[in-house]
Scaffold this active site. Sequence first.
Site, short mmCIF file in Angstrom:
data_model
loop_
_atom_site.label_atom_id
_atom_site.label_comp_id
_atom_site.label_asym_id
_atom_site.label_seq_id
_atom_site.Cartn_x
_atom_site.Cartn_y
_atom_site.Cartn_z
N ARG A 45 0.86 -1.19 0.00
CA ARG A 45 0.00 0.00 0.00
C ARG A 45 0.90 1.24 0.00
NH1 ARG A 45 -3.75 -2.73 3.91
NH2 ARG A 45 -2.16 -2.20 5.43
N LYS A 107 -7.25 -18.24 3.36
CA LYS A 107 -8.22 -19.33 3.62
C LYS A 107 -9.60 -18.98 3.10
CE LYS A 107 -6.64 -17.42 6.76
NZ LYS A 107 -5.77 -17.01 7.80
N VAL A 134 -4.02 -22.68 6.55
CA VAL A 134 -4.65 -23.43 7.65
C VAL A 134 -3.66 -23.57 8.81
CG1 VAL A 134 -5.78 -25.57 8.34
CG2 VAL A 134 -6.06 -24.72 6.00
N LYS A 207 -11.02 -22.68 7.34
CA LYS A 207 -9.91 -23.64 7.45
C LYS A 207 -10.43 -25.08 7.45
CE LYS A 207 -7.38 -20.17 10.12
NZ LYS A 207 -7.20 -19.64 11.47
N1 HSE Z 1 -7.24 -14.74 13.05
C1 HSE Z 1 -6.76 -16.08 13.06
C2 HSE Z 1 -6.69 -16.62 14.48
C3 HSE Z 1 -5.39 -16.24 12.44
O1 HSE Z 1 -7.03 -15.91 15.42
O2 HSE Z 1 -6.30 -17.76 14.63
C4 HSE Z 1 -5.42 -16.19 10.97
O3 HSE Z 1 -6.33 -17.11 10.44
#
Ligand code: HSE
Length: 440
Positions: A45, A107, A134, A207
């Site tokens: 960005r 994911k 995942v 996932k």
């Molecule tokens: N936000 C996700 C978590 C990590 O808290 O596990 C990335 O998928």
Amino acid sequence: MKPIRVGLLGLGVVGGGTYAILERNREEIARRAGREIRVTMAAIRESDLAVAQKKTGGTITLIHDPMAVVNSPDVDIVAELMGGIHPAKELVLQAIAQGKHVVTANKALLALHGNEIFKAAHAKGVMVAFEAAVAGGIPIIKALREGLTANRIEWIAGIINGTSNFILTSMREHGASFEDALKQAQALGYAEADPTFDIEGIDAAHKLTIMAAIAFGIPMQFDRAYTEGISKLTSKDIQYAEEFGYRIKLLGITRRTARGIELRVHPTLIPAKRLIANVESVMNAILVKGDAVGATLYYGAGAGAEPTGSSVVADLVDITRMATSDPGNRVPHLAFQPDQMHDDVVLPVTEIETSYYLRMRAFDRPGVLAEVTRILADLGISIEAMLQREPEAGEERVDVIMLTHQTIERQIDQAIAKIEALDSISGPVTRIRLEPLGPA
Ligand code: HSE
């Protein structure tokens, strides 16, 4: 041999971690991959230019247009580490159309559009690798797709969202309310400002959808996944579960049954003595049950710059090793040969079979329990354990908690509706699913 050239789409947490690992372990990675893996460009960005220059020390080309990275003749592999659906999808499809291999940590993109993306990649003979999508740094895709390839996978149960696991740990260890634990997770930078995907089980369902596809050779079917988060859980239920010898975890569960595939994310009671019940804070863990190997457990960091970067780099090395091999003889994207995928039915949640924790508030008078147990018995639901609290001073209602044996979910739905209709029961019945997760 000439270095293989990587273009990063995104140089944030995961992109930065990937770059740092490739720099620090450059020599050793080259010895493993057979040639150097070099980041030549990154799309960032505009507002991130100064930070990106600092991260990369001015050694790579930084541009604002990600499509220019995808189309650059100086890029052999595109690593999509920006997240979101658009423009990530268009960028990945364009990379494939250009005949470039892709690594992605996205994911949501794969759970929603993976079928289209893998079809395009297969037609073009390029690889789309997604270990980082995942459970961050845990090599679970590799384990499912290659390490366990001898097995008929029976089920997978995983703690695959670190944010919600952190919240549940805080509720259990400190008796915190859900709201306070969430605020703490946000203050520590674990939860996003909009935490919906994490706390409502959507991130975990993305996932789980990917793991189910690989485990069972079925297409990605995110829209069929049952998703229930942790936002309605109370510390009270966590404490009652402890009294029965259980922990509550947000689990992603997928199971092969004779009637179809279960695909569900929800808070779950699991025996406190299981290893996976002791996975705390932001850590992730996945239990996989194969018919030959039995139950296997994979544990590690499910997020973070270098843990997730570790998986991205592993994919870059895999692609570097295999890029020149005959596409027909590579490890298939989704473990099964594309023409051997099955369209097994994914069961609606009303058809899943599991055990239940039920908590109700009952007026403390004769015959109440008999009415409740009669409803359960009439529906063929067997009670495994029960707990009734003493009423508090001046209170005529008591908490009654029951654990049931396995039953089909629609039976429990009916039982709950009937119990809630009793005059002797006050308010809604809390229902939490329970899984023994035994090795057998
Ligand atoms: N936000 C996700 C978590 C990590 O808290 O596990 C990335 O998928």
